[in-house]
Write a protein that holds these residues in place. Structure first.
Motif, PDB file in Angstrom:
ATOM      1  N   GLY A 125       0.768  -1.247   0.000  1.00 34.45           N
ATOM      2  CA  GLY A 125       0.000   0.000   0.000  1.00 34.45           C
ATOM      3  C   GLY A 125       0.789   1.281   0.000  1.00 34.45           C
ATOM      4  O   GLY A 125       1.917   1.336   0.452  1.00 34.45           O
ATOM      5  N   GLY A 126       0.148   2.311  -0.551  1.00 33.78           N
ATOM      6  CA  GLY A 126       0.778   3.621  -0.678  1.00 33.78           C
ATOM      7  C   GLY A 126       0.334   4.569   0.388  1.00 33.78           C
ATOM      8  O   GLY A 126      -0.560   4.304   1.137  1.00 33.78           O
TER       9      GLY A 126
ATOM     10  N   THR C  29      -2.327  15.730   0.263  1.00 33.47           N
ATOM     11  CA  THR C  29      -2.675  14.316   0.367  1.00 33.47           C
ATOM     12  C   THR C  29      -1.505  13.525   0.929  1.00 33.47           C
ATOM     13  O   THR C  29      -0.350  13.956   0.836  1.00 33.47           O
ATOM     14  CB  THR C  29      -3.103  13.761  -1.021  1.00 33.47           C
ATOM     15  N   ASP C  30      -1.807  12.385   1.540  1.00 30.00           N
ATOM     16  CA  ASP C  30      -0.780  11.422   1.961  1.00 30.00           C
ATOM     17  C   ASP C  30       0.327  12.023   2.830  1.00 30.00           C
ATOM     18  O   ASP C  30       1.486  11.673   2.678  1.00 30.00           O
ATOM     19  CB  ASP C  30      -0.174  10.746   0.717  1.00 30.00           C
ATOM     20  N   CYS C  31      -0.045  12.896   3.763  1.00 26.64           N
ATOM     21  CA  CYS C  31       0.991  13.483   4.626  1.00 26.64           C
ATOM     22  C   CYS C  31       1.517  12.441   5.612  1.00 26.64           C
ATOM     23  O   CYS C  31       2.576  12.629   6.194  1.00 26.64           O
ATOM     24  CB  CYS C  31       0.460  14.716   5.355  1.00 26.64           C
ATOM     25  N   GLY C 121      -6.430  12.177   2.210  1.00 27.23           N
ATOM     26  CA  GLY C 121      -6.332  11.006   3.073  1.00 27.23           C
ATOM     27  C   GLY C 121      -4.912  10.510   3.298  1.00 27.23           C
ATOM     28  O   GLY C 121      -3.949  11.113   2.831  1.00 27.23           O
ATOM     29  N   ASP C 122      -4.798   9.385   4.043  1.00 26.41           N
ATOM     30  CA  ASP C 122      -3.512   8.914   4.577  1.00 26.41           C
ATOM     31  C   ASP C 122      -2.915   9.997   5.462  1.00 26.41           C
ATOM     32  O   ASP C 122      -1.726  10.287   5.429  1.00 26.41           O
ATOM     33  CB  ASP C 122      -2.534   8.501   3.464  1.00 26.41           C
ATOM     34  N   THR C 123      -3.811  10.573   6.259  1.00 24.97           N
ATOM     35  CA  THR C 123      -3.448  11.690   7.122  1.00 24.97           C
ATOM     36  C   THR C 123      -3.269  11.237   8.570  1.00 24.97           C
ATOM     37  O   THR C 123      -2.436  11.765   9.287  1.00 24.97           O
ATOM     38  CB  THR C 123      -4.553  12.772   7.041  1.00 24.97           C
ATOM     39  N   GLY C 152     -10.394   9.008   2.551  1.00 25.52           N
ATOM     40  CA  GLY C 152      -9.442   8.251   3.348  1.00 25.52           C
ATOM     41  C   GLY C 152      -8.931   6.944   2.793  1.00 25.52           C
ATOM     42  O   GLY C 152      -9.414   6.417   1.793  1.00 25.52           O
ATOM     43  N   HIS C 153      -7.907   6.447   3.468  1.00 27.59           N
ATOM     44  CA  HIS C 153      -7.373   5.105   3.246  1.00 27.59           C
ATOM     45  C   HIS C 153      -6.848   4.563   4.579  1.00 27.59           C
ATOM     46  O   HIS C 153      -7.537   3.826   5.263  1.00 27.59           O
ATOM     47  CB  HIS C 153      -6.270   5.122   2.162  1.00 27.59           C
ATOM     48  N   TRP C 154      -5.603   4.943   4.954  1.00 30.39           N
ATOM     49  CA  TRP C 154      -5.017   4.398   6.185  1.00 30.39           C
ATOM     50  C   TRP C 154      -5.854   4.768   7.402  1.00 30.39           C
ATOM     51  O   TRP C 154      -5.775   4.110   8.434  1.00 30.39           O
ATOM     52  CB  TRP C 154      -3.576   4.887   6.356  1.00 30.39           C
ATOM     53  N   GLU C 155      -6.643   5.845   7.284  1.00 22.97           N
ATOM     54  CA  GLU C 155      -7.569   6.221   8.348  1.00 22.97           C
ATOM     55  C   GLU C 155      -8.355   4.996   8.827  1.00 22.97           C
ATOM     56  O   GLU C 155      -8.576   4.800  10.012  1.00 22.97           O
ATOM     57  CB  GLU C 155      -8.557   7.278   7.833  1.00 22.97           C
ATOM     58  N   SER C 255      -9.736  11.983  -4.697  1.00 26.39           N
ATOM     59  CA  SER C 255      -9.563  10.545  -4.880  1.00 26.39           C
ATOM     60  C   SER C 255      -8.361   9.977  -4.144  1.00 26.39           C
ATOM     61  O   SER C 255      -7.311  10.618  -4.060  1.00 26.39           O
ATOM     62  CB  SER C 255      -9.411  10.260  -6.378  1.00 26.39           C
ATOM     63  N   HIS C 256      -8.534   8.764  -3.671  1.00 26.44           N
ATOM     64  CA  HIS C 256      -7.400   8.010  -3.124  1.00 26.44           C
ATOM     65  C   HIS C 256      -7.244   6.700  -3.911  1.00 26.44           C
ATOM     66  O   HIS C 256      -6.924   5.653  -3.361  1.00 26.44           O
ATOM     67  CB  HIS C 256      -7.583   7.759  -1.622  1.00 26.44           C
ATOM     68  N   ASN C 257      -7.494   6.784  -5.199  1.00 26.18           N
ATOM     69  CA  ASN C 257      -7.384   5.613  -6.072  1.00 26.18           C
ATOM     70  C   ASN C 257      -5.944   5.236  -6.384  1.00 26.18           C
ATOM     71  O   ASN C 257      -5.650   4.073  -6.670  1.00 26.18           O
ATOM     72  CB  ASN C 257      -8.014   5.927  -7.443  1.00 26.18           C
ATOM     73  N   GLY C 278      -4.435  10.906  -4.870  1.00 22.67           N
ATOM     74  CA  GLY C 278      -3.367  10.567  -3.933  1.00 22.67           C
ATOM     75  C   GLY C 278      -3.085   9.085  -3.972  1.00 22.67           C
ATOM     76  O   GLY C 278      -3.357   8.416  -4.963  1.00 22.67           O
ATOM     77  N   HIS C 279      -2.545   8.582  -2.916  1.00 22.91           N
ATOM     78  CA  HIS C 279      -2.235   7.173  -2.665  1.00 22.91           C
ATOM     79  C   HIS C 279      -0.920   6.696  -3.269  1.00 22.91           C
ATOM     80  O   HIS C 279      -0.158   6.008  -2.594  1.00 22.91           O
ATOM     81  CB  HIS C 279      -3.369   6.251  -3.119  1.00 22.91           C
ATOM     82  N   THR C 280      -0.663   7.029  -4.536  1.00 21.05           N
ATOM     83  CA  THR C 280       0.582   6.552  -5.136  1.00 21.05           C
ATOM     84  C   THR C 280       1.759   7.504  -4.871  1.00 21.05           C
ATOM     85  O   THR C 280       2.876   7.239  -5.318  1.00 21.05           O
ATOM     86  CB  THR C 280       0.405   6.295  -6.640  1.00 21.05           C
TER      87      THR C 280
HETATM   88 MN    MN Z   1      -2.931   5.267   0.520  1.00 23.41          MN
END
Ligand code: MN
Ligand code: MN
Lengths: 126, 99, 553
Positions: A125-126, C29-31, C121-123, C152-155, C255-257, C278-280
């Motif tokens: 995961g990213g 994003t992704d901080c 997200g990924d915050t 979100g994601h890792w949230e 997006s967090h795709n 974000g995400h990548t």
């Molecule tokens: Mn992510």
């Protein structure tokens, strides 16, 4: 009320064609008039949402199948005038496989749509 | 069973969650013995008592099965009943009104 | 010219961003919970395969600078690439930090009245303090920063209840958490608002949320057991159409795709003006323009670790977007003074933990970083520690894209170790795996990274491998990419069992096995090095088939 029938040979068939044949269907041909809805990647291989639909006239059965499962057939639905030819359930998948929706028509022809659904180990995961 | 039947564009979209192990017959217990298959084999549904759906299921349908179908012309207040039967002969029927 | 100029000259006019149009969106994003300025080395390997080869975001080093028309040696070049990393990092100093970001946000909001701040997200994950406070530190700073909308994601790895608690209590009336693709697993009811409508300078704007679609696969499913995710193009189209029908003149997807998925989605769904992605962790200096049957959609990605703030300005006339300007602004701590209020809040949040965070475990003699498709020196350190301490012959470390960088000579503190490992399931594992299973694992992850169809990608990097050598052909088909697996020069035997160390298992059983957290194992190793850790040389596979590639330097 319907009779409780269970077509054992259909549910023991290893291939898509054999399962279709057990319900009187010919060798299935790919068709744009059959729709399979399934995810690209299964979020949980034990619970994979799948839907089969068809816009063909005279559809008698709609089948959902997973090619690489120990037995391919997951579910068979009889299509009546009282319901839309659009049915959904959730299936188990042991590994990445093509998933099929097959429509068998009153005249014994069979049409399919297919899609690869990936079952992954996960964890990145990213 | 949990049944949700919602009217939508002159039809009723019916979603059902059944409670069943759906044991595949492929798994082994801790002693290495095969756990016998135990799964729903048949599902039927009626609309105000009239049969509308008939299905045969194998053990590859997921545990605690989900089913969705759309009954043509069903209106709010109509009764939708769903019945399942498994390979041990157990059966269960539940009913819901279209909302 | 840039290389010889002083830092101040090289960064001249960096934050001079003239206002454009009437609708502005600021995007971070992704901080990964990085409250303080850090170093972050961008990848030297970010391969694009199939249609993605040679296209953004798969450009690294000078290839990316060329696409962005950014001069080598400039401050921006340092932010975007790994070129001359050690030298440039010393020259330009640290990046990110919420106090510095806050200054930039205030500056931009002042020049762009009505602008919204969007958080991709990924915050709430990626640091010791966010783990120890269950994300509360990030929730509090984001409220002060003035985040308006978030996805979100890792949230979600804080668990469903904690996420709901934050969204319904802390965020109530302040921050809208949006995600059109998160539904309950029973009847598919929405868990969050799919989108929000906000008026910016009289223009109705819809912000649609797209959470990370593969959360239950990439992260432990038991943490989100009652929710399903997925990409769901058809439902995205319905939400876009609904927002347009309700009068939205600007439709943006937060997006967090991951960027490749966003590019594909932009080609299939119409009516979206921009996907802010974000995400990548791709710091994209220019927007990609994607055609679809409804017109054109912009796709951007705003990097990671608090390093960047993106600015999307739209000129909306006659009910639609007629033009845009996009900028990706690096956050240089030395060039943006710390915002006093934010700085004070961060100090307050960190105070109870400061001593524990600052504890020095060793000094690194080489650069430590993570990002890149195959391995990084920071991951190599984790792998070496896991193998040494536990007597394993092979180690796996997940291909995460978060984690900060250290320069040669810097202290390895507990804070850095946690920046590299802090998740809610970072258990260290040791297991016996057959040679066949090892191959299966490598093939599975390789397909998540290099499948030619982006919808089959999950957006992480390749699992990092210690001890084992192998060859990878990213362009080969699923199941056929990995070859020549060797351990100490000997071929891996399919049926032999190998002792393999790892961490962050996604299976629920692993969480209940009573394993130590990975940072304890690594800390033990660091403390046994006599104060110094020699430079790590990352164990990387031999690449077959994909080179040369502008995603590789
Ligand atoms: Mn992510
Ligand atoms: Mn991230």
């Amino acid at each position: 009320q319907f009779a409780w029938a269970f077509n054992k040979s259909a549910f023991e068939a290893k291939s898509i064609a054999d399962a279709v044949k057990a319900y009187g269907g010919a060798a299935p041909a790919e068709s744009k008039d059959v729709t399979l809805t399934a995810p690209d990647i299964a979020e949980n291989g034990a619970v994979v949402p799948m839907a089969a639909a068809s816009s063909l006239p005279g559809v008698k059965h709609l089948l959902i199948l997973v090619e690489k499962n120990p037995s391919a057939l997951v579910a068979k639905f009889d299509v009546s005038d009282a319901i839309e030819p659009n049915l959904a359930t959730r299936a188990k998948m042991g590994q990445t496989s093509d998933v099929y929706a097959v429509a068998i028509t009153n005249d014994g022809k069979a049409y399919y749509a297919k899609k690869e659904v990936k079952v992954t180990l996960g964890g990145c995961g990213g | 069973m949990r049944i949700r039947a919602q009217s939508q564009g002159g039809n009723a979209v019916v979603r059902v969650l059944m409670s069943h192990e759906m044991e595949t017959g492929q798994r082994k217990d801790s002693a290495g013995k095969t756990i016998p298959a135990w799964h729903i084999t048949n599902v039927t549904a009626t609309h105000n008592g009239k049969p509308v759906l008939n299905a045969e299921w194998g053990p590859a349908v997921a545990k605690n099965p989900f089913l969705q179908f759309t009954v043509k012309g069903a209106k709010a207040g109509d009764k939708i009943a769903v019945t399942w039967k498994d390979n041990k002969g157990d059966t269960r029927t539940d009913e819901a009104a279209v909302s | 010219r840039w290389a010889s100029a002083d830092a101040a000259t090289a960064s001249n006019r960096l934050y001079d961003v003239p206002r454009f149009g009437n609708v502005s969106l600021l995007h971070m994003t992704d901080c990964h919970a990085q409250l303080k300025p850090i170093h972050f080395r961008e990848p030297s390997v970010n391969l694009g395969v199939a249609d993605m080869k040679g296209r953004l975001p798969h450009l690294v080093g000078e290839h990316l600078l060329k696409a962005a028309k950014v001069p080598a040696g400039s401050a921006e070049a340092h932010a975007l690439t790994c070129l001359d990393f050690e030298q440039a990092a010393s020259r330009y100093g640290k990046v990110g930090g919420f106090a510095h970001l806050a200054t930039l946000v205030k500056q931009l909001k002042a020049s762009r009245p009505g602008a919204l701040l969007l958080d991709g997200g990924d915050t709430w994950q990626g640091s010791a303090t966010s783990l120890w406070t269950k994300g509360q530190d990030m929730v509090d700073v984001c409220k002060l920063l003035g985040v308006d909308v978030m996805t979100g994601h890792w949230e979600f790895t804080l668990g469903m209840e904690r996420v709901k608690e934050i969204v319904e209590k802390d965020f109530a009336g302040r921050v809208d958490f949006v995600a059109q693709n998160v539904k309950t697993t029973d009847f598919g009811d929405p868990v969050f608002k799919p989108y929000v409508m906000r008026e910016i300078n009289g223009v109705p704007c819809a912000i649609i949320g797209q959470a990370f679609p593969y959360t239950p696969i990439a992260n432990p499913r038991y943490m989100v057991a009652d929710w399903e995710f997925g990409i769901r193009d058809d439902e995205m189209q319905k939400v876009v159409d609904e927002a347009r029908a309700k009068g939205a003149q600007v439709v943006v997807v937060l997006s967090h795709n991951g960027m490749d998925v966003d590019l594909k989605m932009a080609s299939r769904v119409s009516g979206i003006d921009a996907i802010l992605g974000g995400h990548t962790h791709d710091g994209m200096p220019v927007a990609s323009v994607v055609s679809n049957k409804g017109g054109k959609t912009l796709v951007t990605n705003a990097g990671s670790n608090g390093k960047f703030l993106a600015v999307m300005d739209f000129d909306v006339k006659g009910g639609k977007v007629v033009d845009y300007r996009y900028r990706l602004l690096p956050v240089f701590a030395n060039m943006l003074p710390a915002d006093k209020e934010m700085d004070a809040l961060i100090r307050r949040i960190r105070a109870p933990y400061e001593a524990k965070l600052a504890e020095k475990l060793a000094v690194t003699e080489g650069t430590l970083y993570r990002r890149g498709n195959f391995n990084g020196s920071g991951d190599q350190l984790l792998l070496d520690a896991l193998m040494d301490v536990q007597g394993a012959e092979i180690a796996f470390s997940p291909g995460f894209r978060w984690g900060t960088s250290l320069l040669a000579g810097q202290d390895i503190t507990r804070e850095w170790l946690m920046d590299m490992t802090a998740t809610t399931y970072s258990y260290a594992t040791v297991s016996d795996m057959s040679g066949e299973m090892i191959k299966t694992v490598l093939e599975d992850v390789a397909d998540n990274l290099f499948n030619p169809d982006p919808y089959y990608q999950q957006g992480g990097d390749m699992v990092r491998v210690g001890g084992l050598q192998y060859t990878i052909d990213p362009t080969a088909a699923m199941g056929k990419r990995i070859g020549e697996m060797r351990l100490n020069g000997k071929p891996i035997e399919a049926s032999r069992s190998y002792k393999v160390a790892g961490w962050a298992p996604v299976a629920e059983e692993a969480a209940k096995a009573g394993n130590k957290p990975v940072w304890e194992v690594v800390e033990q190793w660091l403390k046994s090095r006599g104060g110094k850790v020699a430079a790590r040389s990352p164990n990387v596979p031999k690449i077959a088939g994909a080179l040369p590639n502008p995603g590789f330097i």
